[in-house]
Write an enzyme that holds these catalytic residues in place. Sequence first.
Site, PDB file in Angstrom:
ATOM      1  N   LYS A  11       0.825  -1.208   0.000  1.00 34.42           N
ATOM      2  CA  LYS A  11       0.000   0.000   0.000  1.00 34.42           C
ATOM      3  C   LYS A  11       0.868   1.271   0.000  1.00 34.42           C
ATOM      4  O   LYS A  11       2.054   1.235   0.358  1.00 34.42           O
ATOM      5  CB  LYS A  11      -0.939  -0.028   1.207  1.00 34.42           C
ATOM      6  CG  LYS A  11      -1.924  -1.208   1.159  1.00 34.42           C
ATOM      7  CD  LYS A  11      -2.971  -1.138   2.267  1.00 34.42           C
ATOM      8  CE  LYS A  11      -3.944  -2.302   2.164  1.00 34.42           C
ATOM      9  NZ  LYS A  11      -5.075  -2.183   3.126  1.00 34.42           N
ATOM     10  N   PHE A  59     -15.400   3.395   6.642  1.00 35.39           N
ATOM     11  CA  PHE A  59     -14.002   3.634   6.250  1.00 35.39           C
ATOM     12  C   PHE A  59     -13.791   3.678   4.740  1.00 35.39           C
ATOM     13  O   PHE A  59     -12.688   3.957   4.273  1.00 35.39           O
ATOM     14  CB  PHE A  59     -13.087   2.565   6.879  1.00 35.39           C
ATOM     15  CG  PHE A  59     -13.375   1.137   6.449  1.00 35.39           C
ATOM     16  CD1 PHE A  59     -12.885   0.643   5.246  1.00 35.39           C
ATOM     17  CD2 PHE A  59     -14.120   0.294   7.261  1.00 35.39           C
ATOM     18  CE1 PHE A  59     -13.126  -0.672   4.852  1.00 35.39           C
ATOM     19  CE2 PHE A  59     -14.369  -1.030   6.876  1.00 35.39           C
ATOM     20  CZ  PHE A  59     -13.882  -1.498   5.671  1.00 35.39           C
ATOM     21  N   ARG A  87      -2.487 -14.805   4.148  1.00 33.35           N
ATOM     22  CA  ARG A  87      -3.213 -14.094   5.210  1.00 33.35           C
ATOM     23  C   ARG A  87      -2.516 -14.326   6.559  1.00 33.35           C
ATOM     24  O   ARG A  87      -2.481 -13.435   7.397  1.00 33.35           O
ATOM     25  CB  ARG A  87      -4.684 -14.540   5.271  1.00 33.35           C
ATOM     26  CG  ARG A  87      -5.493 -14.284   3.997  1.00 33.35           C
ATOM     27  CD  ARG A  87      -5.937 -12.863   3.807  1.00 33.35           C
ATOM     28  NE  ARG A  87      -6.700 -12.322   4.894  1.00 33.35           N
ATOM     29  CZ  ARG A  87      -7.442 -11.219   4.808  1.00 33.35           C
ATOM     30  NH1 ARG A  87      -7.536 -10.567   3.643  1.00 33.35           N
ATOM     31  NH2 ARG A  87      -8.082 -10.747   5.841  1.00 33.35           N
ATOM     32  N   THR A  93      -6.050  -7.564  10.195  1.00 38.46           N
ATOM     33  CA  THR A  93      -6.271  -6.272   9.528  1.00 38.46           C
ATOM     34  C   THR A  93      -5.688  -5.112  10.341  1.00 38.46           C
ATOM     35  O   THR A  93      -5.044  -4.220   9.788  1.00 38.46           O
ATOM     36  CB  THR A  93      -7.786  -6.047   9.317  1.00 38.46           C
ATOM     37  OG1 THR A  93      -8.320  -7.178   8.631  1.00 38.46           O
ATOM     38  CG2 THR A  93      -8.057  -4.781   8.528  1.00 38.46           C
ATOM     39  N   ARG A 104       2.018  -7.030   8.700  1.00 36.05           N
ATOM     40  CA  ARG A 104       1.256  -5.879   9.187  1.00 36.05           C
ATOM     41  C   ARG A 104       1.742  -5.419  10.563  1.00 36.05           C
ATOM     42  O   ARG A 104       1.747  -4.219  10.845  1.00 36.05           O
ATOM     43  CB  ARG A 104      -0.240  -6.204   9.196  1.00 36.05           C
ATOM     44  CG  ARG A 104      -0.831  -6.137   7.787  1.00 36.05           C
ATOM     45  CD  ARG A 104      -2.204  -6.720   7.708  1.00 36.05           C
ATOM     46  NE  ARG A 104      -2.906  -6.313   6.483  1.00 36.05           N
ATOM     47  CZ  ARG A 104      -4.084  -6.789   6.126  1.00 36.05           C
ATOM     48  NH1 ARG A 104      -4.720  -7.673   6.880  1.00 36.05           N
ATOM     49  NH2 ARG A 104      -4.665  -6.371   5.007  1.00 36.05           N
ATOM     50  N   ASN A 114      -2.245  -0.410   6.726  1.00 37.82           N
ATOM     51  CA  ASN A 114      -1.759  -1.672   7.294  1.00 37.82           C
ATOM     52  C   ASN A 114      -0.808  -2.417   6.353  1.00 37.82           C
ATOM     53  O   ASN A 114      -0.793  -3.646   6.306  1.00 37.82           O
ATOM     54  CB  ASN A 114      -2.948  -2.548   7.714  1.00 37.82           C
ATOM     55  CG  ASN A 114      -3.897  -2.821   6.562  1.00 37.82           C
ATOM     56  OD1 ASN A 114      -3.673  -2.357   5.444  1.00 37.82           O
ATOM     57  ND2 ASN A 114      -4.946  -3.581   6.818  1.00 37.82           N
ATOM     58  N   HIS A 117      -2.308  -5.457   1.178  1.00 38.29           N
ATOM     59  CA  HIS A 117      -3.573  -6.151   0.911  1.00 38.29           C
ATOM     60  C   HIS A 117      -3.253  -7.612   0.630  1.00 38.29           C
ATOM     61  O   HIS A 117      -2.200  -7.914   0.065  1.00 38.29           O
ATOM     62  CB  HIS A 117      -4.254  -5.531  -0.321  1.00 38.29           C
ATOM     63  CG  HIS A 117      -5.390  -6.353  -0.856  1.00 38.29           C
ATOM     64  ND1 HIS A 117      -6.665  -6.282  -0.329  1.00 38.29           N
ATOM     65  CD2 HIS A 117      -5.435  -7.295  -1.836  1.00 38.29           C
ATOM     66  CE1 HIS A 117      -7.450  -7.138  -0.979  1.00 38.29           C
ATOM     67  NE2 HIS A 117      -6.727  -7.757  -1.902  1.00 38.29           N
TER      68      HIS A 117
HETATM   69  P1  ADP Z   1      -8.378  -7.115   5.017  1.00 39.35           P
HETATM   70  O1  ADP Z   1      -7.504  -6.169   4.216  1.00 39.35           O
HETATM   71  O2  ADP Z   1      -7.667  -7.672   6.213  1.00 39.35           O
HETATM   72  O3  ADP Z   1      -9.021  -8.184   4.160  1.00 39.35           O
HETATM   73  P2  ADP Z   1     -10.956  -5.796   5.023  1.00 39.35           P
HETATM   74  O4  ADP Z   1     -11.213  -6.487   3.723  1.00 39.35           O
HETATM   75  O5  ADP Z   1     -11.979  -5.924   6.094  1.00 39.35           O
HETATM   76  O6  ADP Z   1      -9.548  -6.229   5.645  1.00 39.35           O
HETATM   77  O7  ADP Z   1     -10.769  -4.229   4.750  1.00 39.35           O
HETATM   78  C1  ADP Z   1     -10.074  -3.777   3.609  1.00 39.35           C
HETATM   79  C2  ADP Z   1      -9.136  -2.661   4.038  1.00 39.35           C
HETATM   80  O8  ADP Z   1      -9.909  -1.577   4.537  1.00 39.35           O
HETATM   81  C3  ADP Z   1      -8.196  -2.995   5.203  1.00 39.35           C
HETATM   82  O9  ADP Z   1      -7.020  -3.675   4.777  1.00 39.35           O
HETATM   83  C4  ADP Z   1      -7.894  -1.630   5.764  1.00 39.35           C
HETATM   84  O10 ADP Z   1      -6.926  -0.942   4.978  1.00 39.35           O
HETATM   85  C5  ADP Z   1      -9.235  -0.929   5.591  1.00 39.35           C
HETATM   86  N1  ADP Z   1     -10.068  -1.036   6.795  1.00 39.35           N
HETATM   87  C6  ADP Z   1     -10.774  -2.108   7.224  1.00 39.35           C
HETATM   88  N2  ADP Z   1     -11.424  -1.854   8.375  1.00 39.35           N
HETATM   89  C7  ADP Z   1     -11.133  -0.560   8.694  1.00 39.35           C
HETATM   90  C8  ADP Z   1     -11.492   0.307   9.751  1.00 39.35           C
HETATM   91  N3  ADP Z   1     -12.281  -0.102  10.755  1.00 39.35           N
HETATM   92  N4  ADP Z   1     -10.989   1.557   9.753  1.00 39.35           N
HETATM   93  C9  ADP Z   1     -10.175   1.998   8.769  1.00 39.35           C
HETATM   94  N5  ADP Z   1      -9.808   1.235   7.726  1.00 39.35           N
HETATM   95  C10 ADP Z   1     -10.257  -0.032   7.676  1.00 39.35           C
HETATM   96 MG    MG Z   2     -10.356  -7.991   2.596  1.00 39.84          MG
END
Ligand code: ADP
Ligand code: MG
Length: 139
Positions: A11, A59, A87, A93, A104, A114, A117
């Site tokens: 990212k 978000f 993962r 996350t 992360r 974080n 992706h």
């Molecule tokens: P992941 O990337 O672990 O699969 P998600 O698909 O739930 O997580 O969310 C996509 C992305 O959105 C996350 O990697 C993060 O950058 C952002 N994100 C998720 N939840 C939040 C939150 N509560 N506040 C801010 N950003 C968030």
């Molecule tokens: Mg996701």
Amino acid sequence: MTGNRTFSIIKPKAVRSGYIIPILSKIHEGGFKLIAMRFTQLTLNQAQDFYAVHKGKAFYEDLCEFMSSGPIIVLLLEKENAVEDYRKLIGATNPDEASENTVRSLYGSSVQENAVHGSDSDENAEIEGNFFFSATERF
Ligand code: ADP
Ligand code: MG
């Protein structure tokens, strides 16, 4: 893809912070092979498309602005059980909740920023890989 490939993004904040090579090292140590990789930058519209599944969440708009705020690295990775193992390598996350030594936890600075992706299913790995890479870039 048959369960042996996943898609990842380094990212913008991690790219800006100089973490590309350390993150690629973790990916290498994790046993993943690079299938395709390049720098790119998303437009706001493309980021909104990529994260469409999160549309409506609190978000979402901030996330799309952040993801289009600078260069990213896009990666296609290969390993047995790629999606699940990747993962695990990247961790939860929220970097504060990610296990020690995960990408992360080491390189993320907030839930939004974080570091990386990682696809959440074989189906999405294929969709996301196709979003960024043409057939001639995938081996
Ligand atoms: P992941 O990337 O672990 O699969 P998600 O698909 O739930 O997580 O969310 C996509 C992305 O959105 C996350 O990697 C993060 O950058 C952002 N994100 C998720 N939840 C939040 C939150 N509560 N506040 C801010 N950003 C968030
Ligand atoms: Mg996701």
